[in-house]
Scaffold this active site. Sequence first.
Site, PDB file in Angstrom:
ATOM      1  N   CYS A 223      31.904 -18.040  -3.504  1.00  0.00           N
ATOM      2  CA  CYS A 223      31.828 -17.878  -2.052  1.00  0.00           C
ATOM      3  C   CYS A 223      31.915 -19.286  -1.450  1.00  0.00           C
ATOM      4  O   CYS A 223      30.979 -20.070  -1.579  1.00  0.00           O
ATOM      5  CB  CYS A 223      30.496 -17.196  -1.748  1.00  0.00           C
ATOM      6  SG  CYS A 223      30.220 -16.872  -0.018  1.00  0.00           S
TER       7      CYS A 223
ATOM      8  N   HIS B 249      28.708 -21.398  -3.030  1.00  0.00           N
ATOM      9  CA  HIS B 249      27.857 -20.903  -4.121  1.00  0.00           C
ATOM     10  C   HIS B 249      28.643 -19.892  -4.947  1.00  0.00           C
ATOM     11  O   HIS B 249      29.632 -19.329  -4.486  1.00  0.00           O
ATOM     12  CB  HIS B 249      26.594 -20.236  -3.558  1.00  0.00           C
ATOM     13  CG  HIS B 249      25.665 -21.211  -2.911  1.00  0.00           C
ATOM     14  ND1 HIS B 249      25.816 -21.605  -1.589  1.00  0.00           N
ATOM     15  CD2 HIS B 249      24.593 -21.903  -3.393  1.00  0.00           C
ATOM     16  CE1 HIS B 249      24.872 -22.488  -1.295  1.00  0.00           C
ATOM     17  NE2 HIS B 249      24.122 -22.686  -2.375  1.00  0.00           N
TER      18      HIS B 249
ATOM     19  N   ARG C 230      31.648 -14.157  -8.101  1.00  0.00           N
ATOM     20  CA  ARG C 230      32.176 -14.310  -6.742  1.00  0.00           C
ATOM     21  C   ARG C 230      31.893 -15.743  -6.292  1.00  0.00           C
ATOM     22  O   ARG C 230      30.749 -16.091  -6.025  1.00  0.00           O
ATOM     23  CB  ARG C 230      31.505 -13.315  -5.788  1.00  0.00           C
ATOM     24  CG  ARG C 230      31.791 -13.596  -4.300  1.00  0.00           C
ATOM     25  CD  ARG C 230      31.257 -12.483  -3.408  1.00  0.00           C
ATOM     26  NE  ARG C 230      29.825 -12.265  -3.547  1.00  0.00           N
ATOM     27  CZ  ARG C 230      28.898 -12.746  -2.704  1.00  0.00           C
ATOM     28  NH1 ARG C 230      29.233 -13.477  -1.659  1.00  0.00           N
ATOM     29  NH2 ARG C 230      27.621 -12.480  -2.913  1.00  0.00           N
TER      30      ARG C 230
ATOM     31  N   HIS D 138      30.350 -30.522  -1.557  1.00  0.00           N
ATOM     32  CA  HIS D 138      29.782 -29.169  -1.582  1.00  0.00           C
ATOM     33  C   HIS D 138      30.852 -28.161  -1.174  1.00  0.00           C
ATOM     34  O   HIS D 138      31.521 -28.330  -0.156  1.00  0.00           O
ATOM     35  CB  HIS D 138      28.605 -29.091  -0.602  1.00  0.00           C
ATOM     36  CG  HIS D 138      28.063 -27.712  -0.413  1.00  0.00           C
ATOM     37  ND1 HIS D 138      27.241 -27.106  -1.343  1.00  0.00           N
ATOM     38  CD2 HIS D 138      28.223 -26.819   0.596  1.00  0.00           C
ATOM     39  CE1 HIS D 138      26.921 -25.887  -0.903  1.00  0.00           C
ATOM     40  NE2 HIS D 138      27.505 -25.692   0.265  1.00  0.00           N
TER      41      HIS D 138
ATOM     42  N   ASP E 283      28.247 -11.119  -8.637  1.00  0.00           N
ATOM     43  CA  ASP E 283      28.584  -9.771  -8.174  1.00  0.00           C
ATOM     44  C   ASP E 283      30.077  -9.652  -7.830  1.00  0.00           C
ATOM     45  O   ASP E 283      30.455  -8.893  -6.941  1.00  0.00           O
ATOM     46  CB  ASP E 283      27.722  -9.405  -6.957  1.00  0.00           C
ATOM     47  CG  ASP E 283      27.879 -10.400  -5.815  1.00  0.00           C
ATOM     48  OD1 ASP E 283      28.802 -11.257  -5.884  1.00  0.00           O
ATOM     49  OD2 ASP E 283      27.094 -10.348  -4.858  1.00  0.00           O
TER      50      ASP E 283
ATOM     51  N   CYS F 282      32.132 -10.827   2.788  1.00  0.00           N
ATOM     52  CA  CYS F 282      30.889 -11.573   2.972  1.00  0.00           C
ATOM     53  C   CYS F 282      31.023 -12.599   4.082  1.00  0.00           C
ATOM     54  O   CYS F 282      30.038 -13.198   4.502  1.00  0.00           O
ATOM     55  CB  CYS F 282      30.447 -12.239   1.669  1.00  0.00           C
ATOM     56  SG  CYS F 282      31.465 -13.643   1.171  1.00  0.00           S
TER      57      CYS F 282
END
Length: 135
Positions: free
Chosen positions: A123, A109, A121, A106, A113, A69
């Site tokens: 990410c 996310h 996941r 931060h 999946d 990704c």
Amino acid sequence: MPDTPPKVERSDAEWRDTLTPEQYYVLRQKGTERAFTGPLTYHHDSGSYHCAGCGALLFASDAKFDSHCGWPSFTLPAESKAIDEHEDISFGMVRTEVTCARCGGHLGHVFPDGPGPEGLRYCINSVSLAFRKAE
Ligand code: FE
């Protein structure tokens, strides 16, 4: 029972002084690094991934996988209490933002999946992470 590690609270000016501009943009302004640009995206050494803001342990290298990704991806955090989740409805999407539980930075996310038993996941921006090689 062990005490919860103390929260790290710094003023905006202190964060600006201690973080690089890229780290400040992602960690404190919820920015996102460009896909496939982060140095830890295809990083496979054994060790641990810590918060670039406060040093808290976030992920173990065992949980890292190639999601293709464009960002470092993990199946689960090092401990569930290391990470806080928040609903994020920005950019016309409903996503779950993840932040460092200690400093509120931060991270990225979490999506439903992933390949592990939890099906998650995480990410995560490379910029939000500091890698420490296993001893
Ligand atoms: Fe942190």
